[in-house]
Design an enzyme around this catalytic site. Structure first.
Site, mmCIF file in Angstrom:
data_model
loop_
_atom_site.group_PDB
_atom_site.id
_atom_site.type_symbol
_atom_site.label_atom_id
_atom_site.label_comp_id
_atom_site.label_asym_id
_atom_site.label_seq_id
_atom_site.Cartn_x
_atom_site.Cartn_y
_atom_site.Cartn_z
ATOM 1 N N ARG A 113 31.255 -9.928 0.174
ATOM 2 C CA ARG A 113 32.362 -9.514 -0.709
ATOM 3 C C ARG A 113 33.632 -9.421 0.137
ATOM 4 O O ARG A 113 33.940 -8.364 0.684
ATOM 5 C CB ARG A 113 32.078 -8.141 -1.320
ATOM 6 C CG ARG A 113 30.996 -8.109 -2.388
ATOM 7 C CD ARG A 113 30.902 -6.714 -3.002
ATOM 8 N NE ARG A 113 30.127 -6.689 -4.217
ATOM 9 C CZ ARG A 113 28.821 -6.413 -4.290
ATOM 10 N NH1 ARG A 113 28.138 -6.132 -3.201
ATOM 11 N NH2 ARG A 113 28.202 -6.410 -5.460
ATOM 12 N N ARG B 85 32.084 -15.105 -0.895
ATOM 13 C CA ARG B 85 32.787 -15.114 -2.178
ATOM 14 C C ARG B 85 34.264 -14.905 -1.922
ATOM 15 O O ARG B 85 34.648 -14.011 -1.161
ATOM 16 C CB ARG B 85 32.255 -13.982 -3.063
ATOM 17 C CG ARG B 85 33.033 -13.856 -4.351
ATOM 18 C CD ARG B 85 32.446 -12.834 -5.253
ATOM 19 N NE ARG B 85 32.783 -11.480 -4.838
ATOM 20 C CZ ARG B 85 32.302 -10.401 -5.430
ATOM 21 N NH1 ARG B 85 31.425 -10.520 -6.418
ATOM 22 N NH2 ARG B 85 32.652 -9.197 -5.028
ATOM 23 N N GLU C 273 28.953 -14.530 -14.015
ATOM 24 C CA GLU C 273 29.027 -13.112 -14.377
ATOM 25 C C GLU C 273 29.771 -12.905 -15.697
ATOM 26 O O GLU C 273 29.958 -11.788 -16.150
ATOM 27 C CB GLU C 273 29.639 -12.274 -13.246
ATOM 28 C CG GLU C 273 30.847 -12.867 -12.577
ATOM 29 C CD GLU C 273 31.249 -12.148 -11.289
ATOM 30 O OE1 GLU C 273 30.733 -11.071 -10.992
ATOM 31 O OE2 GLU C 273 32.114 -12.699 -10.586
ATOM 32 N N ASN D 226 25.762 -7.408 -12.257
ATOM 33 C CA ASN D 226 26.543 -6.174 -12.484
ATOM 34 C C ASN D 226 27.600 -6.426 -13.551
ATOM 35 O O ASN D 226 27.769 -5.648 -14.486
ATOM 36 C CB ASN D 226 27.241 -5.719 -11.204
ATOM 37 C CG ASN D 226 26.283 -5.598 -10.039
ATOM 38 O OD1 ASN D 226 25.097 -5.414 -10.250
ATOM 39 N ND2 ASN D 226 26.794 -5.717 -8.833
ATOM 40 N N ASP D 227 28.312 -7.522 -13.389
ATOM 41 C CA ASP D 227 29.323 -7.855 -14.377
ATOM 42 C C ASP D 227 28.712 -8.543 -15.598
ATOM 43 O O ASP D 227 29.107 -8.274 -16.725
ATOM 44 C CB ASP D 227 30.406 -8.750 -13.756
ATOM 45 C CG ASP D 227 31.426 -7.920 -12.986
ATOM 46 O OD1 ASP D 227 31.834 -6.868 -13.496
ATOM 47 O OD2 ASP D 227 31.786 -8.322 -11.868
ATOM 48 N N ARG E 166 30.799 -0.847 -16.461
ATOM 49 C CA ARG E 166 29.776 -0.540 -15.458
ATOM 50 C C ARG E 166 30.021 0.768 -14.711
ATOM 51 O O ARG E 166 29.122 1.306 -14.083
ATOM 52 C CB ARG E 166 29.671 -1.699 -14.463
ATOM 53 C CG ARG E 166 30.922 -1.943 -13.670
ATOM 54 C CD ARG E 166 30.908 -3.305 -13.002
ATOM 55 N NE ARG E 166 30.428 -3.249 -11.639
ATOM 56 C CZ ARG E 166 30.464 -4.272 -10.786
ATOM 57 N NH1 ARG E 166 30.941 -5.437 -11.187
ATOM 58 N NH2 ARG E 166 30.014 -4.156 -9.579
ATOM 59 N N CYS F 61 23.025 -12.239 -6.983
ATOM 60 C CA CYS F 61 23.541 -11.292 -5.991
ATOM 61 C C CYS F 61 23.945 -9.978 -6.646
ATOM 62 O O CYS F 61 24.454 -9.087 -5.992
ATOM 63 C CB CYS F 61 24.710 -11.901 -5.235
ATOM 64 S SG CYS F 61 26.062 -12.381 -6.308
#
Ligand code: PEP
Ligand code: MG
Length: 575
Positions: free
Chosen positions: A298, A334, A433, A456-457, A467, A504
């Site tokens: 990240r 990313r 995502e 997550n997204d 979230r 991921c």
């Protein structure tokens, strides 16, 4: 009296320490006229002096515990305090208008912040707005006689109790003293929770009440495995949790034995288990846990840790360090994912009603291309030092991917022309995502080299549930058949085009999810480094031939998230 506060278990582990309340005090004040102007000026000077010595102290402590670079921000704050244009203007205002020091400070700092923020062609000056805001807050606290929490000053073992922690608060925590944290708000996939997992400290989020129920200095036991916080524990509680901590350590020691093995199922099928990182410092954890690569770097944390936009050279050094540190194992980097809950103090973004649905990630990169191009150049140069893969976050349309890829190609050609060594084997992929991309995965698969699913997204957008909002955290449902169908659609689509799919998001390291993902043929699992060995151990128990019917049932027969938890638990019972 002993009490238990429950929340969302966000990071494993058990610890005991005193509470440290990181609560922002009320800095509101009554504006007004004063008769004793000299007295007011003296009050102001005193607040400035105290702020200065406090900053010196914080600066020294930060340099010791976090390093010189992290401490520099406090030097910048000291310079503002010493700047007569700023503090002199506050004093003058008290004198000219006969107003109290709080009002004068508030008015002058607002003027400075507005001026700095409007300097859009001078990013360095724009960045000073955040510094002025911080300094004013500190001086205001001394004018009002209230105490600002100073996490950099912590020098004994504590458990932090806070309403919320931003990712940058979390980045500043010194693991030597901060044994865990508990917050009122937040969800399991908010970035502070993700960072707690990479720091390997227990965390509980979304308790709703912890800042009201716990006072400074109370003894706490944090159980990050189950999401329970014991306040003022009895001797019996202490003994019980000591045993639980020992059992957890023994379990970890058992997993440790798999550190140098590859990840294979009982019937000999290999799956890559990689780790997620936020900074090159996380590499130690990746190596210690025997990950087979990095599935998500990240990079926005590089931007967040820096007092200004990181230049090409410093980015190059960071990417090179990670690629070299992984010794030829794949590293998926990313590109910057700023926005949502991640902010850069020096790049103020417009106020938005729904930041997670707003100006974020690739949308910013395609808009502010100079920042994007600098990052791509640094990555391209670093590619000569390892096995680099690049992916773009938050892609919603094929056009966005094509535009980002075209910029990548342009920068690559420029570097090649300049004679810079660049790998000719860089895969370029995208995160899945956004539901639109998951649905249209068959088309995206024709233009990408790989997918990485960001659950997550993907879950927050599919379920329309923020979230980071504890009130809707029940909608974080990775095993809901709707989510599983999307995931399977993506994996199948990539395989049809001869491409690969990783995951991921946090679901990749979730033991209930693992059998389903192995069954769907996910190629790469990327997770917090601390989950790698747990999942590797679980994988050894799975036989892929038994998993196809399990997936079929989970997708076509189950109706709910809970149905699938039961289904998998039942399946795993005899393993
Ligand atoms: C995700 O959305 O699942 C993801 C991995 O990205 P981030 O958590 O950084 O938004
Ligand atoms: Mg994401």
């Amino acid at each position: 009296m002993t009490k238990t506060i429950s929340g969302i278990a966000a990071s494993d582990g058990i610890a005991t320490a005193k509470a440290y309340l990181l609560v922002q005090p009320d800095l509101s004040f009554e504006p007004g006229k004063v008769d004793d102007v000299d007295g007011e000026v003296a009050k102001l000077k005193n607040a400035l002096d105290v702020s200065d010595s406090e900053l010196t102290n914080i600066r020294d402590k930060a340099a010791q515990s976090l390093g010189e670079e992290e401490a520099q921000v406090f030097d910048a704050h000291k310079l503002i305090l010493a700047d007569p244009e700023f503090t002199g203007a506050v004093e003058q205002k008290v004198k000219d208008d006969s107003i109290n020091a709080e009002q004068a400070l508030d008015e002058v700092s607002k003027q400075f912040i507005t001026i700095f923020e409007s300097m859009t062609d001078n990013p360095y000056m724009q960045e000073r707005a955040a510094d002025v805001r911080d300094v004013s807050k500190r001086v205001m606290s001394h004018l009002l006689g209230v105490t600002l929490p100073n996490p950099a000053l912590i020098d004994e073992e504590v458990i932090i109790v806070a309403e919320d922690l931003t990712p940058s608060d979390t980045a500043q925590l010194n693991k030597k003293y901060v044994l865990g944290f508990v917050t009122d708000i937040g969800g399991r996939t908010a970035h502070s929770a993700i960072m707690a997992r990479s720091l390997e400290i227990p965390a509980i989020v979304g308790t709703n009440v912890v800042t009201k129920e716990v006072s400074e200095g109370q003894t706490l036991i944090i159980d990050g495995n189950n999401g329970d916080l014991i306040v003022d524990p009895t001797d019996d509680d202490q003994a019980k949790y000591k045993k639980m901590a020992a059992d957890f350590a023994a379990q970890k020691a058992e997993w440790e034995k798999l550190k140098n093995e590859v990840s294979v199922t009982a019937d000999g099928k290999h799956f890559d288990i990689a780790a997620n990182i936020g900074t090159p410092k996380d590499l130690d954890g990746v190596v210690a846990n025997g990950a087979e690569g990095i599935g998500l770097y990240r990079t926005e944390f590089l931007y967040m840790d820096s007092p200004e936009l990181p230049d090409e050279e410093s980015q190059f050094e960071a990417y090179k360090a990670v690629l070299e540190g992984m010794n030829g194992k794949p590293v998926v980097v990313r590109t910057m994912d700023i926005g949502g809950d991640k902010h850069l103090p020096y790049m103020p973004l417009p106020e938005e009603m729904n930041p997670f649905l707003g100006y974020r990630a690739i949308r910013i990169s395609l808009d502010k291309q100079d920042i994007f191009r600098t990052q791509l150049r640094a990555l391209l140069r670093a590619s000569a030092f390892g096995k680099l893969r690049i992916m773009f976050p938050m892609i919603a349309t094929i056009q966005e991917f094509k535009d980002a890829k075209a910029i990548f190609e342009e920068e690559k050609q420029k570097l090649v022309k300049e004679g810079t060594k660049v790998s000719d084997d860089i895969q370029v992929g995208m995160m899945i995502e956004i539901p639109a991309a998951a649905v249209l995965a068959d088309q995206f698969a024709k233009v990408v080299d790989f997918f990485s699913i960001g659950t997550n997204d993907l879950i927050q957008y599919t379920m329309a549930a923020d979230r980071g909002n504890e009130h809707v955290s029940y909608l974080y449902q990775p095993y809901n058949p709707s989510i599983l169908r999307l995931i399977k659609n993506v994996i199948d689509a990539s395989h049809k085009e001869g491409k690969w799919t990783g995951m991921c998001g946090e679901a990749a390291g979730d033991p209930v999810m693992s059998p389903l993902l192995v069954g769907m043929g996910l190629d790469e699992f990327s997770m917090s480094a601390t989950s790698v060995l747990k999942v590797r151990s679980l994988m050894k128990k799975l036989d892929t031939k038994e998993l196809e019917p399990l997936v079929e049932k989970a997708i076509n027969e189950s109706l709910t998230n809970e149905d699938n938890i039961k289904l998998v638990e039942e399946f795993m019972k005899n393993k």
